[in-house]
Motif scaffolding. Structure first.
Motif, PDB file in Angstrom:
ATOM      1  N   PHE A   1       8.952  -0.408 -16.709  1.00 39.83           N
ATOM      2  CA  PHE A   1       8.985   0.395 -15.827  1.00 39.83           C
ATOM      3  C   PHE A   1      10.246   0.675 -15.134  1.00 39.83           C
ATOM      4  CE2 PHE A   1       8.594   1.289 -11.339  1.00 39.83           C
ATOM      5  CZ  PHE A   1       7.975   2.764 -11.224  1.00 39.83           C
ATOM      6  N   MET A   2      10.848  -0.363 -14.803  1.00 40.68           N
ATOM      7  CA  MET A   2      12.216  -0.243 -14.100  1.00 40.68           C
ATOM      8  C   MET A   2      13.125   0.133 -15.293  1.00 40.68           C
ATOM      9  SD  MET A   2      12.888  -3.565 -11.659  1.00 40.68           S
ATOM     10  CE  MET A   2      12.220  -4.908 -12.882  1.00 40.68           C
TER      11      MET A   2
ATOM     12  N   MET B   1      13.117   3.717 -15.257  1.00 42.02           N
ATOM     13  CA  MET B   1      13.766   4.383 -14.132  1.00 42.02           C
ATOM     14  C   MET B   1      15.030   4.357 -14.105  1.00 42.02           C
ATOM     15  SD  MET B   1      11.464   5.144 -11.418  1.00 42.02           S
ATOM     16  CE  MET B   1      12.388   4.875 -10.038  1.00 42.02           C
TER      17      MET B   1
ATOM     18  N   ILE C   1      17.083   1.543 -14.474  1.00 44.18           N
ATOM     19  CA  ILE C   1      17.915   0.397 -13.949  1.00 44.18           C
ATOM     20  C   ILE C   1      18.341  -0.560 -14.776  1.00 44.18           C
ATOM     21  CG2 ILE C   1      17.291  -1.465 -12.241  1.00 44.18           C
ATOM     22  CD1 ILE C   1      15.272   0.214 -11.088  1.00 44.18           C
TER      23      ILE C   1
ATOM     24  N   ILE D   1       5.501  -0.520   7.839  1.00 45.04           N
ATOM     25  CA  ILE D   1       5.514  -1.619   6.903  1.00 45.04           C
ATOM     26  C   ILE D   1       6.928  -2.211   7.178  1.00 45.04           C
ATOM     27  CG2 ILE D   1       5.910  -1.783   4.545  1.00 45.04           C
ATOM     28  CD1 ILE D   1       3.638   0.182   4.020  1.00 45.04           C
TER      29      ILE D   1
ATOM     30  N   ILE E   1       9.412   0.371   7.511  1.00 45.55           N
ATOM     31  CA  ILE E   1       9.140   1.924   7.081  1.00 45.55           C
ATOM     32  C   ILE E   1       7.924   2.417   8.041  1.00 45.55           C
ATOM     33  CG2 ILE E   1       8.375   3.584   5.174  1.00 45.55           C
ATOM     34  CD1 ILE E   1       9.384   0.227   3.825  1.00 45.55           C
TER      35      ILE E   1
ATOM     36  N   PHE F   1       5.149   5.727   8.374  1.00 47.69           N
ATOM     37  CA  PHE F   1       4.803   7.004   7.854  1.00 47.69           C
ATOM     38  C   PHE F   1       3.438   7.236   8.147  1.00 47.69           C
ATOM     39  CE2 PHE F   1       3.650   3.785   4.442  1.00 47.69           C
ATOM     40  CZ  PHE F   1       2.304   4.164   4.206  1.00 47.69           C
TER      41      PHE F   1
ATOM     42  N   TYR G   1      12.281   7.856   1.473  1.00 47.30           N
ATOM     43  CA  TYR G   1      12.406   6.486   1.181  1.00 47.30           C
ATOM     44  C   TYR G   1      13.621   6.218   0.325  1.00 47.30           C
ATOM     45  CZ  TYR G   1      10.911   1.754  -0.406  1.00 47.30           C
ATOM     46  OH  TYR G   1      10.743   0.506  -0.619  1.00 47.30           O
TER      47      TYR G   1
ATOM     48  N   LEU H   1      14.869   3.513  -2.364  1.00 47.18           N
ATOM     49  CA  LEU H   1      14.477   2.072  -3.271  1.00 47.18           C
ATOM     50  C   LEU H   1      15.766   1.253  -2.991  1.00 47.18           C
ATOM     51  CD1 LEU H   1      13.051   3.548  -6.665  1.00 47.18           C
ATOM     52  CD2 LEU H   1      12.092   3.609  -4.448  1.00 47.18           C
TER      53      LEU H   1
ATOM     54  N   TRP I   1       2.078   9.428   1.191  1.00 46.05           N
ATOM     55  CA  TRP I   1       0.770   8.682   0.832  1.00 46.05           C
ATOM     56  C   TRP I   1      -0.247   9.300   1.469  1.00 46.05           C
ATOM     57  CZ3 TRP I   1       0.815   4.423  -2.019  1.00 46.05           C
ATOM     58  CH2 TRP I   1       1.812   3.470  -2.227  1.00 46.05           C
TER      59      TRP I   1
ATOM     60  N   THR J   1       2.078   5.986  -7.308  1.00 43.30           N
ATOM     61  CA  THR J   1       1.948   4.657  -6.992  1.00 43.30           C
ATOM     62  C   THR J   1       0.463   4.693  -5.993  1.00 43.30           C
ATOM     63  OG1 THR J   1       2.874   2.811  -5.873  1.00 43.30           O
ATOM     64  CG2 THR J   1       3.435   4.778  -4.841  1.00 43.30           C
TER      65      THR J   1
ATOM     66  N   ARG K   1      -1.820   1.702  -3.917  1.00 46.10           N
ATOM     67  CA  ARG K   1      -2.234   0.534  -3.257  1.00 46.10           C
ATOM     68  C   ARG K   1      -3.698   0.419  -3.278  1.00 46.10           C
ATOM     69  NH1 ARG K   1       2.524   0.836   0.542  1.00 46.10           N
ATOM     70  NH2 ARG K   1       4.371  -0.402  -0.303  1.00 46.10           N
TER      71      ARG K   1
HETATM   72  C1  MYR Z   1       5.985   1.859   1.329  1.00 47.99           C
HETATM   73  O1  MYR Z   1       4.935   2.270   1.604  1.00 47.99           O
HETATM   74  O2  MYR Z   1       6.275   0.787   1.188  1.00 47.99           O
HETATM   75  C2  MYR Z   1       7.173   2.831   1.228  1.00 47.99           C
HETATM   76  C3  MYR Z   1       7.023   3.963   0.533  1.00 47.99           C
HETATM   77  C4  MYR Z   1       6.970   3.471  -1.066  1.00 47.99           C
HETATM   78  C5  MYR Z   1       7.308   4.739  -1.841  1.00 47.99           C
HETATM   79  C6  MYR Z   1       7.543   4.703  -3.292  1.00 47.99           C
HETATM   80  C7  MYR Z   1       7.671   3.229  -3.674  1.00 47.99           C
HETATM   81  C8  MYR Z   1       8.267   3.134  -5.141  1.00 47.99           C
HETATM   82  C9  MYR Z   1       8.683   1.710  -5.302  1.00 47.99           C
HETATM   83  C10 MYR Z   1       9.208   1.660  -6.834  1.00 47.99           C
HETATM   84  C11 MYR Z   1      10.243   0.443  -7.169  1.00 47.99           C
HETATM   85  C12 MYR Z   1      10.565   0.303  -8.222  1.00 47.99           C
HETATM   86  C13 MYR Z   1      11.920   0.399  -8.497  1.00 47.99           C
HETATM   87  C14 MYR Z   1      12.205   0.472  -9.675  1.00 47.99           C
END
Ligand code: MYR
Length: 131
Positions: free
Chosen positions: A17-18, A21, A23, A49, A60, A62, A70, A72, A82, A104, A106
């Protein structure tokens, strides 16, 4: 259900995944073992958060359905929201640099926090245990 302190326990397909992205391999190796901890405090529609990892500490805030920005850990900037769908948090974020979408979710499954990620056709998961 989401409230509490959650520590990452294992990852699934997170390296791929990264990589998708964009990375680089050095950062991916570090990020695979970032000891990510998230403290989630939900009050109605509002979330606070506290994110901590080997990379940084970040707060964070929201509100469900309200767009926010946001960054990364590698500096990539996204903007999105969200929303709650039943017991699942669903996030949709757009990268500012290339306009591609990262989704994403949760969910608390069997006492664990499961966060799923999708970017450009690649899925990953991070599974957290309650501290
Ligand atoms: C939160 O709710 O924790 C803050 C907002 C999150 C926004 C999207 C999160 C994506 C994170 C991806 C990390 C992967 C890095 C390649």
């Amino acid at each position: 259900a989401f409230n509490g302190t959650w520590k990452v326990e294992h990852n699934e397909n997170y390296d791929k995944f990264m990589e998708q992205m964009g990375i680089n391999v050095m950062k991916r190796k570090l990020a695979e073992h970032d000891n990510l901890k998230v403290i989630i405090e939900q009050t109605g529609d509002k979330f606070h958060i506290k994110e901590s990892s080997t990379f940084r500490n970040k707060d964070i805030d929201f509100t469900l359905g309200v767009q926010f920005d946001y960054a990364l850990a590698d500096g990539t900037e996204v903007s999105g929201t969200w929303e709650m769908d039943g017991d699942v948090l669903k996030g949709k974020f757009t990268r500012k640099d290339n306009s591609k979408v990262l989704t994403t979710t949760r969910a608390v499954v069997g006492g664990e926090l499961v966060q799923s990620y999708n970017y450009d056709g690649v899925d990953a998961k991070r599974i957290f245990k309650k501290a």
